[in-house]
Each structure stands twice: as C-alpha cells, then as structure tokens.
Design a protein around this motif. Structure first.
Motif, PDB file in Angstrom:
ATOM      1  N   LEU A   1      -1.777 -43.145 -28.288  1.00 34.76           N
ATOM      2  CA  LEU A   1      -1.825 -41.733 -28.671  1.00 34.76           C
ATOM      3  C   LEU A   1      -0.904 -40.876 -27.809  1.00 34.76           C
ATOM      4  O   LEU A   1      -0.300 -39.914 -28.297  1.00 34.76           O
ATOM      5  CB  LEU A   1      -3.268 -41.220 -28.578  1.00 34.76           C
ATOM      6  N   ILE A   2      -0.776 -41.206 -26.532  1.00 35.55           N
ATOM      7  CA  ILE A   2       0.144 -40.455 -25.665  1.00 35.55           C
ATOM      8  C   ILE A   2       1.579 -40.657 -26.141  1.00 35.55           C
ATOM      9  O   ILE A   2       2.353 -39.700 -26.266  1.00 35.55           O
ATOM     10  CB  ILE A   2      -0.010 -40.895 -24.198  1.00 35.55           C
ATOM     11  N   THR A   3       1.938 -41.899 -26.436  1.00 36.61           N
ATOM     12  CA  THR A   3       3.312 -42.201 -26.855  1.00 36.61           C
ATOM     13  C   THR A   3       3.670 -41.477 -28.157  1.00 36.61           C
ATOM     14  O   THR A   3       4.678 -40.769 -28.231  1.00 36.61           O
ATOM     15  CB  THR A   3       3.489 -43.721 -27.044  1.00 36.61           C
ATOM     16  N   ILE A   4       2.852 -41.659 -29.165  1.00 33.09           N
ATOM     17  CA  ILE A   4       3.152 -41.028 -30.452  1.00 33.09           C
ATOM     18  C   ILE A   4       2.942 -39.518 -30.376  1.00 33.09           C
ATOM     19  O   ILE A   4       3.675 -38.744 -31.006  1.00 33.09           O
ATOM     20  CB  ILE A   4       2.307 -41.641 -31.578  1.00 33.09           C
ATOM     21  N   GLY A   5       1.961 -39.083 -29.597  1.00 37.53           N
ATOM     22  CA  GLY A   5       1.746 -37.646 -29.423  1.00 37.53           C
ATOM     23  C   GLY A   5       2.948 -36.967 -28.805  1.00 37.53           C
ATOM     24  O   GLY A   5       3.335 -35.857 -29.216  1.00 37.53           O
ATOM     25  N   PHE A   6       3.562 -37.606 -27.807  1.00 40.91           N
ATOM     26  CA  PHE A   6       4.787 -37.057 -27.204  1.00 40.91           C
ATOM     27  C   PHE A   6       5.901 -36.974 -28.257  1.00 40.91           C
ATOM     28  O   PHE A   6       6.636 -35.987 -28.320  1.00 40.91           O
ATOM     29  CB  PHE A   6       5.239 -37.935 -26.034  1.00 40.91           C
ATOM     30  N   ALA A   7       6.029 -38.015 -29.079  1.00 42.05           N
ATOM     31  CA  ALA A   7       7.070 -38.014 -30.115  1.00 42.05           C
ATOM     32  C   ALA A   7       6.828 -36.896 -31.127  1.00 42.05           C
ATOM     33  O   ALA A   7       7.772 -36.240 -31.586  1.00 42.05           O
ATOM     34  CB  ALA A   7       7.103 -39.374 -30.821  1.00 42.05           C
ATOM     35  N   VAL A   8       5.567 -36.668 -31.479  1.00 41.77           N
ATOM     36  CA  VAL A   8       5.235 -35.588 -32.410  1.00 41.77           C
ATOM     37  C   VAL A   8       5.605 -34.235 -31.805  1.00 41.77           C
ATOM     38  O   VAL A   8       6.178 -33.364 -32.481  1.00 41.77           O
ATOM     39  CB  VAL A   8       3.728 -35.624 -32.766  1.00 41.77           C
ATOM     40  N   ALA A   9       5.291 -34.040 -30.525  1.00 37.74           N
ATOM     41  CA  ALA A   9       5.607 -32.777 -29.859  1.00 37.74           C
ATOM     42  C   ALA A   9       7.119 -32.537 -29.821  1.00 37.74           C
ATOM     43  O   ALA A   9       7.590 -31.413 -30.046  1.00 37.74           O
ATOM     44  CB  ALA A   9       5.041 -32.776 -28.445  1.00 37.74           C
ATOM     45  N   VAL A  10       7.894 -33.591 -29.541  1.00 42.08           N
ATOM     46  CA  VAL A  10       9.355 -33.449 -29.503  1.00 42.08           C
ATOM     47  C   VAL A  10       9.883 -33.125 -30.902  1.00 42.08           C
ATOM     48  O   VAL A  10      10.781 -32.290 -31.064  1.00 42.08           O
ATOM     49  CB  VAL A  10      10.008 -34.734 -28.957  1.00 42.08           C
ATOM     50  N   ASN A  11       9.312 -33.772 -31.918  1.00 39.29           N
ATOM     51  CA  ASN A  11       9.754 -33.485 -33.284  1.00 39.29           C
ATOM     52  C   ASN A  11       9.468 -32.039 -33.659  1.00 39.29           C
ATOM     53  O   ASN A  11      10.328 -31.343 -34.221  1.00 39.29           O
ATOM     54  CB  ASN A  11       9.051 -34.427 -34.266  1.00 39.29           C
ATOM     55  N   MET A  12       8.276 -31.551 -33.349  1.00 36.51           N
ATOM     56  CA  MET A  12       7.928 -30.174 -33.671  1.00 36.51           C
ATOM     57  C   MET A  12       8.800 -29.191 -32.894  1.00 36.51           C
ATOM     58  O   MET A  12       9.237 -28.160 -33.425  1.00 36.51           O
ATOM     59  CB  MET A  12       6.447 -29.922 -33.367  1.00 36.51           C
ATOM     60  N   GLY A  13       9.055 -29.499 -31.628  1.00 40.25           N
ATOM     61  CA  GLY A  13       9.877 -28.603 -30.816  1.00 40.25           C
ATOM     62  C   GLY A  13      11.315 -28.544 -31.284  1.00 40.25           C
ATOM     63  O   GLY A  13      11.905 -27.454 -31.364  1.00 40.25           O
ATOM     64  N   THR A  14      11.898 -29.697 -31.598  1.00 39.76           N
ATOM     65  CA  THR A  14      13.285 -29.696 -32.072  1.00 39.76           C
ATOM     66  C   THR A  14      13.398 -29.020 -33.437  1.00 39.76           C
ATOM     67  O   THR A  14      14.393 -28.354 -33.719  1.00 39.76           O
ATOM     68  CB  THR A  14      13.831 -31.133 -32.154  1.00 39.76           C
ATOM     69  N   THR A  15      12.378 -29.175 -34.266  1.00 41.23           N
ATOM     70  CA  THR A  15      12.374 -28.477 -35.556  1.00 41.23           C
ATOM     71  C   THR A  15      12.350 -26.967 -35.346  1.00 41.23           C
ATOM     72  O   THR A  15      13.057 -26.218 -36.034  1.00 41.23           O
ATOM     73  CB  THR A  15      11.161 -28.910 -36.398  1.00 41.23           C
ATOM     74  N   ALA A  16      11.528 -26.504 -34.393  1.00 43.36           N
ATOM     75  CA  ALA A  16      11.461 -25.070 -34.095  1.00 43.36           C
ATOM     76  C   ALA A  16      12.803 -24.550 -33.595  1.00 43.36           C
ATOM     77  O   ALA A  16      13.230 -23.446 -33.957  1.00 43.36           O
ATOM     78  CB  ALA A  16      10.364 -24.809 -33.065  1.00 43.36           C
ATOM     79  N   LEU A  17      13.478 -25.346 -32.773  1.00 44.58           N
ATOM     80  CA  LEU A  17      14.771 -24.912 -32.229  1.00 44.58           C
ATOM     81  C   LEU A  17      15.861 -24.896 -33.294  1.00 44.58           C
ATOM     82  O   LEU A  17      16.818 -24.117 -33.200  1.00 44.58           O
ATOM     83  CB  LEU A  17      15.180 -25.834 -31.075  1.00 44.58           C
ATOM     84  N   LEU A  18      15.709 -25.755 -34.304  1.00 44.75           N
ATOM     85  CA  LEU A  18      16.719 -25.805 -35.367  1.00 44.75           C
ATOM     86  C   LEU A  18      16.601 -24.635 -36.329  1.00 44.75           C
ATOM     87  O   LEU A  18      17.527 -24.353 -37.081  1.00 44.75           O
ATOM     88  CB  LEU A  18      16.595 -27.123 -36.136  1.00 44.75           C
ATOM     89  N   GLY A  19      15.460 -23.938 -36.319  1.00 47.86           N
ATOM     90  CA  GLY A  19      15.321 -22.760 -37.171  1.00 47.86           C
ATOM     91  C   GLY A  19      14.085 -22.814 -38.034  1.00 47.86           C
ATOM     92  O   GLY A  19      13.067 -23.407 -37.669  1.00 47.86           O
ATOM     93  N   GLU A  20      14.174 -22.229 -39.203  1.00 51.40           N
ATOM     94  CA  GLU A  20      13.038 -22.050 -40.094  1.00 51.40           C
ATOM     95  C   GLU A  20      12.639 -23.352 -40.777  1.00 51.40           C
ATOM     96  O   GLU A  20      13.475 -24.187 -41.088  1.00 51.40           O
ATOM     97  CB  GLU A  20      13.413 -21.010 -41.152  1.00 51.40           C
ATOM     98  N   THR A  21      11.340 -23.514 -40.998  1.00 47.60           N
ATOM     99  CA  THR A  21      10.844 -24.676 -41.720  1.00 47.60           C
ATOM    100  C   THR A  21       9.844 -24.220 -42.773  1.00 47.60           C
ATOM    101  O   THR A  21       9.336 -23.094 -42.721  1.00 47.60           O
ATOM    102  CB  THR A  21      10.177 -25.683 -40.759  1.00 47.60           C
ATOM    103  N   SER A  22       9.547 -25.075 -43.725  1.00 45.91           N
ATOM    104  CA  SER A  22       8.622 -24.706 -44.795  1.00 45.91           C
ATOM    105  C   SER A  22       7.180 -24.885 -44.347  1.00 45.91           C
ATOM    106  O   SER A  22       6.882 -25.646 -43.417  1.00 45.91           O
ATOM    107  CB  SER A  22       8.882 -25.563 -46.036  1.00 45.91           C
ATOM    108  N   PHE A  23       6.271 -24.210 -45.049  1.00 45.87           N
ATOM    109  CA  PHE A  23       4.852 -24.321 -44.710  1.00 45.87           C
ATOM    110  C   PHE A  23       4.338 -25.735 -44.955  1.00 45.87           C
ATOM    111  O   PHE A  23       3.432 -26.203 -44.258  1.00 45.87           O
ATOM    112  CB  PHE A  23       4.034 -23.308 -45.513  1.00 45.87           C
ATOM    113  N   MET A  24       4.924 -26.449 -45.918  1.00 48.08           N
ATOM    114  CA  MET A  24       4.499 -27.819 -46.165  1.00 48.08           C
ATOM    115  C   MET A  24       4.865 -28.717 -44.996  1.00 48.08           C
ATOM    116  O   MET A  24       4.074 -29.553 -44.558  1.00 48.08           O
ATOM    117  CB  MET A  24       5.151 -28.338 -47.444  1.00 48.08           C
ATOM    118  N   THR A  25       6.074 -28.547 -44.474  1.00 50.66           N
ATOM    119  CA  THR A  25       6.510 -29.345 -43.329  1.00 50.66           C
ATOM    120  C   THR A  25       5.626 -29.074 -42.127  1.00 50.66           C
ATOM    121  O   THR A  25       5.191 -29.998 -41.428  1.00 50.66           O
ATOM    122  CB  THR A  25       7.979 -29.031 -43.001  1.00 50.66           C
TER     123      THR A  25
END
Length: 690
Positions: A204-228
């Motif tokens: 859970l730590i490993t995949i949780g870290f990957a999820v956090a990085v994915n969400m953070g990089t998505t936020a830095l890239l700009g707008e995302t849809s509510f579904m995403t």
C-alpha cells in the motif's frame, strides 16, 4: 537490468529518500489542480454546438442561459428587485425576465392582467416569477450558492449550471471517502493472502506513493475532468497492486536460497518481464481512450496510463529498496498463510468448464447485440436527480411546465425571412414560444427606430438571435428531434446557422460518442491482441483470451438492456477498455502457466494444475479490483461515478468467472490449434502428449 538492480539495492536508502521527497512534493501540489465539470468543454471544436457557443459569445457577449430561478409569492415590483439582486450575484453574467419582453415601463405601468397572456405566462404565473440566468463557466458552484442565498430555501433554481454545481458539491472529499472504505478492505484481503503482517503495508505504501505522484503531476499539468479526479486514484491502486504482489512473491522464493540483497536482484530480474507485460496490456487498454473525439476520454486515458507507468516504476525501483530496508521487520512479523493454496479446486472447475464454454458461446452473440442496443444518457441530469437541483427542477416544472431553451443564430439583414422562420418554428410540436425581433417588435418596425440596448438583445453586427423555448426536457428523444427540426428549418432559409443550448450540446455529444465507441473498442482490442501475440508468439492465444474477456464485457453491459436500465454513456464507453485492460491479466497468467505445464503434462492435467496453482492469485487480484468498483458505487454521490463503479465491480467478477470457468476449456479444446499457431511451444517435451 541485473546490474542496475544491484546498483539500486546497494543504495536503497538514497532511493527511499529520493522517491519519498518526490512523493511529498507531488502530494503538496494536488490542491493546486483545477477540476472541470462541464461536459461542453470536452466536445470537439468542430462540433456544431461548440461553434455556436463561440459565435454566441463573440457576437452577443454572453452564452446561452443555463439556469432558471423561480420565486414564489412576489409582485411585479418585488420580482424586478429580485432580478437586480440576482444580476449582481457573483458569477451571474445576465438575467432575463418579463421586462425584457414587454419593457420595464410597460410592465410597471400596466396591470399584469391587461398584458398579453402569451407573453407573460412563461415569466409570471399565479404570483410566481421565472427568471433565466446565464452563469459564467467555471463559477457554477459559487454562483449557485450565491443565488440560493438570495432566493432562500422556499424558492427554486435549476438548469445545467446547477447540475454542474451539484456535481462539484458531491465530489468534495469523495476520493478520500472511497479510500477510507477501500483501504481496510484491501488490507484485509492482503493479510489473508500473505505471510507477514507488515507485507500488505509495503504494497500500500508503494502504490500509494505512485498514486500521490500521479495526482500531483496531473495537478501541475493543469485542468482535469471530474471523472478523472473521481476514479483515477482508485483504479490506479486496484489495477497495479498485482505488480507489487508478484515482485514480493518472487523475492520470498529466492530468499530460500540467497541472502536478501541477492534475492531481491534476482526477483526484480525474474518479475520484470511479467510485470512489464501486465502493465503494457493495462496501459494499452487505457490509451485506447485517447482516440475518443470527446476529450474526456483522452483526459482519463492518459491519466490512468501515466498512473500505471508510475506504479510500475515505483514497484521496480522503490519497492525493492523499501523491502530490503524492512526485511528484518518482515521476518519478525511473519505468520502462517490464513488461506491455503486452492490446488484441489482446479480439478472440480476444469470438470465443468466444457459445458460452461458451450453456454458462454451460446450467450455471447445475444449479449453482444443487447449491449449494442443499450439506452444511454449523455448529460448531468442523473446528478441533478439525486440532489436538491432535481427537486427544484420538479417545482419549476409543476408551476410553469417543461421548458428547455435553445438559441438560434441566423445571418442578419432580412426581417422577412426572419418572420417566415419564426412562423415555421411556431408550427413545430415541441416549440412553446419564440422570442425574437420579429416576434416582440414586428418586422414592420425598422431596427433603426429602437435604442441600442433593446436592439442588442436581438441583433449583433452579423447575426439575428432567436430564443426558442421547447416543452421537452434537456435530454430526450423529443429534445433531440427538436434540435434536428430547428436546424433543418433554419437551413431552409439561411446558410451558416448556429444552434446553441444544452439539448444541442447533448445531441452533438451523442453523435460524437456513437462514433467514438467503435473506434475506442477497436483500438483497445487491436493493441492488446498485438501485445499478447508478441508475448506468446501465437496467433490463436490472443483470440482465445480476447473472447474470454470480451464475452464478460458484453454480458456486463447487456444486463442494462435486459433490465431496462439506462446507462450514462461515460460508464459504457470507459468500462469496455478498463475491464479489458485490467482483467485480461488474469487470462494471461493462467495461459502462461498452462503453456509451461504442457511441456510435461497432458492438456487436461496441465489445465488443472495451472488453475489450481494460480487461483488464489487471480482471486486476490479480482477481489481488490471488484471491491474498488463497488466502493466507488457505494461512496460516490455522483450517479455517473457510482454507475461506473458498479459496472467495474460487476465486470471484474464476470471476467473472473470467465477466466476460471471457461478459459480452461478453451485451452484444452483448442490445444491442437494452439500447437499449430504458436512458435516454440514445447508441448509434450517432457512426455508424450495424448
């Protein structure tokens, strides 16, 4: 790869520090991202309604009204005061009411009963006033809250902007809510299927870290849809836990002979190809969504694909370091396996697999046809139906009837044509009334006689505006028929006409999605077919595996048709690629083991051993993914997200059933074909095949 793994293993603490720092920075960036709830923004720029909205804004300085406000028990004077307060609310671009149709001076000086009933009943009826508002895109949530502060709880506000605001209200903290429920369930499954109390935490730590990085990089890239935003974190966790489980499974095997560092290097080397192949099929399934013209698909597909790639990197680089740093703790917290290997079950399942294969073949065609004829919704109406917005819409409908607004733009310059067009529009069954220059002023009065403010309501420099009120809901066969009829009628008199409004947008979404569905599914199937073909060096195996999972998908989606339920098109379109990309791994795992065992065993025995030896792993993976889907279904107050979660949870269980109950029969029945169409299969190498 072995040298690189050895290098990273020696510097495990540096790896942990670097990856942890990246994760923390990305987690801090998550709140910086913005979420788009407007489906209109994801239509292709070439869509007629998208072009119409752009022309409307450039020519008339605003968009089509997207909200209705009903205030009860008010006089004409009080209604005008409310109109001023509503126009001053944050995010409200404009407000139109009865005074815009008959003039404020006339309205204040003439008793309402002496006014033309045809002009007043759609604005003021039995002491209730109905206003049309234009709320700026991106301000829906704050604007609707401001409007409700003005009108109070006893009055009503409804419309597309209100639906979007409802979706925004629903999504706040829902991802965390889903995680709070899902994580304990996943933890329980992992505890039952592993041999150390601390091992599930490493996953859970490993995949949780990957999820956090994915969400953070998505936020830095700009707008995302509510579904995403709503489903991507949950799906990433669910589909990529397998990678971590497989790596540590290899690590435990090598530790029986080697010291931890060497065992981890060998585990990374052994698991790399299998995990990479599994990740590749999942990524290709998600990337198929980028071929959607409706851009919510590419938004979700790219985000999910990026998430899977990040999970793969974290499992292959970060997890080995984390595991070696925790190896003593792993040993001290070891426990016996609570669920034994289910090897004895394999023989029973293989025994019934041939009759079930026949049943699957019989139902495949009707299920395919049924899911192809399922009914869909394309807008946010389902969201409104489960919130105050839906209740308010019913209040307005009970008082004023159904009313759906469309804005038609035609070239300016010929009031005679405008009058003829208006008559044609009035003759349509769905049209309640038309507001235009020729309807309210008359074609006999030259536009030069009117003041600029009044004229600007009907004419821009290039276009004449018709506001058309229909008696349909925003999304229905009648609404779409009205869109077609209005466009056709306008095209009889003019070239270059534009129709804007929620029904026009949903009509274009429907047509766009209808074309997208075939493209996306075809791309997903071709991509995964080629991946399996290369992995197994076989022409027949990809066909057998795709039949297995696609039949589960058809069965999943056909349930809505047979039960008479209506799907939201987003769930229908996405689930095909997500279920295929996420669950084809079960079929790949079982087939890979079957081919390996066929070198030494007869086909039936190979199928029994392959299923028995891998059943627990498949069950674990399917349990986590189905729980993720059902958790979304239970926790999300957004019906679109909840419906997708239900489809994912149910689809995963159906894929599990097809893999465990039907695929063994496919492998044994078509064993001869597999031998003829597979390079270097090695069947019967150890003993003669029967």
């Amino acid at each position: 790869m072995e040298k690189l793994s050895a290098f990273l293993v020696k510097r495990k603490f540096a790896v942990i520090i670097i990856f942890t720092a990246i994760t923390v920075l990305c987690a801090l960036a998550v709140p910086l991202g913005s979420v788009n709830y407007s489906l209109v923004d994801y239509l292709p720029e070439s869509a007629q309604s998208t072009t119409a909205i752009g022309v409307m804004k450039s020519e008339f300085g605003g968009a089509v009204p997207n909200a209705s406000v009903m205030i009860s028990d008010v006089t004409i004077k009080e209604a005008l005061e409310y109109k001023s307060r509503l126009a001053a609310a944050e995010g409200v671009d404009s407000v139109s009411w009865l005074d815009d149709a008959v003039g404020e001076d006339v309205l204040l000086s003439t008793p309402v009963e002496f006014l033309d009933p045809g002009a007043t009943r759609s604005y003021y009826k039995d002491g209730s006033a109905l206003f049309s508002l234009t709320i700026a895109s991106g301000t829906e949530q704050s604007a609707v809250h401001a409007v409700r502060e003005i009108i109070g709880v006893d009055n009503a506000v409804a419309g597309d902007a209100v639906n979007i605001a409802a979706a925004q209200d629903m999504s706040v903290s829902e991802v965390l809510k889903a995680f709070y429920i899902l994580l304990p369930l996943v933890l329980l499954v992992l505890i039952l299927t592993t041999t150390s109390w601390i091992e599930p935490l490493l996953y859970l730590i490993t995949i949780g870290f990957a999820v956090a990085v994915n969400m953070g990089t998505t936020a830095l890239l700009g707008e995302t849809s509510f579904m995403t935003q709503s489903i991507s974190p949950i799906l990433q966790l669910a589909v990529s836990l397998d990678y971590a489980i497989f790596l540590l499974h290899c690590f435990r095997e090598y530790r029986e002979e080697y010291e931890p560092g060497r065992a981890m290097v060998l585990a990374v080397k052994k698991s790399l190809a299998a995990v990479a192949a599994s990740a590749a099929t999942t990524v290709l399934g998600f990337l198929a969504l980028i071929f959607m013209r409706f851009r919510i698909g590419p938004d979700l597909g790219l985000n999910l694909a990026k998430g899977v790639v990040l999970s793969f990197l974290f499992v292959m680089v970060f997890m080995p370091a984390l595991t070696l740093a925790s190896v003593k703790l792993l040993d001290r917290t070891a426990h016996r396996r609570f669920i034994p290997e289910l090897r004895g079950v394999g023989r029973k399942l293989v025994r019934i697999s041939v009759p079930l294969l026949i049943a699957a073949a019989v139902i495949a065609v009707p299920c395919y046809l049924a899911q192809s004829n399922a009914q869909f919704m394309y807008g946010m109406g389902a969201v409104a139906g489960s919130s105050r917005a839906g209740q308010d819409a019913l209040k307005i409908e009970e008082e004023f009837g159904k009313e759906n607004l469309l804005a038609l733009l035609v070239p300016r310059g010929q009031t005679g044509k405008e009058s003829e067009l208006s008559k044609t529009l009035h003759d349509m069954d769905e049209v309640r009334r038309v507001v235009s220059y020729v309807d309210l002023v008359g074609e006999e009065i030259p536009p030069d006689y009117l003041d600029r403010a009044t004229l600007g309501r009907f004419y821009s420099d290039n276009y004449a505006l018709f506001i058309i009120y229909t008696d349909t809901t925003e999304e229905s066969d009648g609404a779409f028929r009205a869109v077609e009829d209005i466009r056709s009628a306008a095209a009889m008199y003019y070239d270059g006409v534009y129709l804007a409004g929620q029904s026009a947008t949903l009509y274009d979404i429907r047509n766009t999605v209808s074309a997208d569905t075939k493209i996306v599914n075809l791309c997903a199937v071709i991509g995964i077919f080629l991946t399996i073909l290369v992995a197994f060096r076989s022409v027949s195996i990809p066909l057998l595996l795709l039949f297995t999972i696609e039949t589960a998908i058809w069965l999943n989606l056909s349930i809505g048709y047979f039960t008479g339920n209506t799907y939201n098109y987003i769930g229908y379109l996405i689930i095909g690629t997500v279920q295929l990309g996420s669950t084809v791994d079960y079929a790949i795992l079982l087939t890979d083991r079957y081919l390996d065992l066929r070198r030494e065993h007869p086909k039936k025995e190979a199928a029994i051993r392959a299923l028995g030896g891998n059943l627990l792993s498949i069950l674990t993976s399917a349990a986590i993914l189905s729980m993720a889907g059902f958790t979304l279904s239970m926790t999300s107050t957004n019906p679109i997200v909840a419906e997708l979660g239900e489809l994912l949870g149910r689809g995963t269980l159906l894929s599990l059933a097809m893999v465990c109950l039907v695929l063994p029969a496919l492998l044994t029945v078509f064993d001869g074909l597999i031998q003829k169409t597979t390079l270097n299969h090695g069947f019967g190498k150890g003993r003669k095949s029967p």
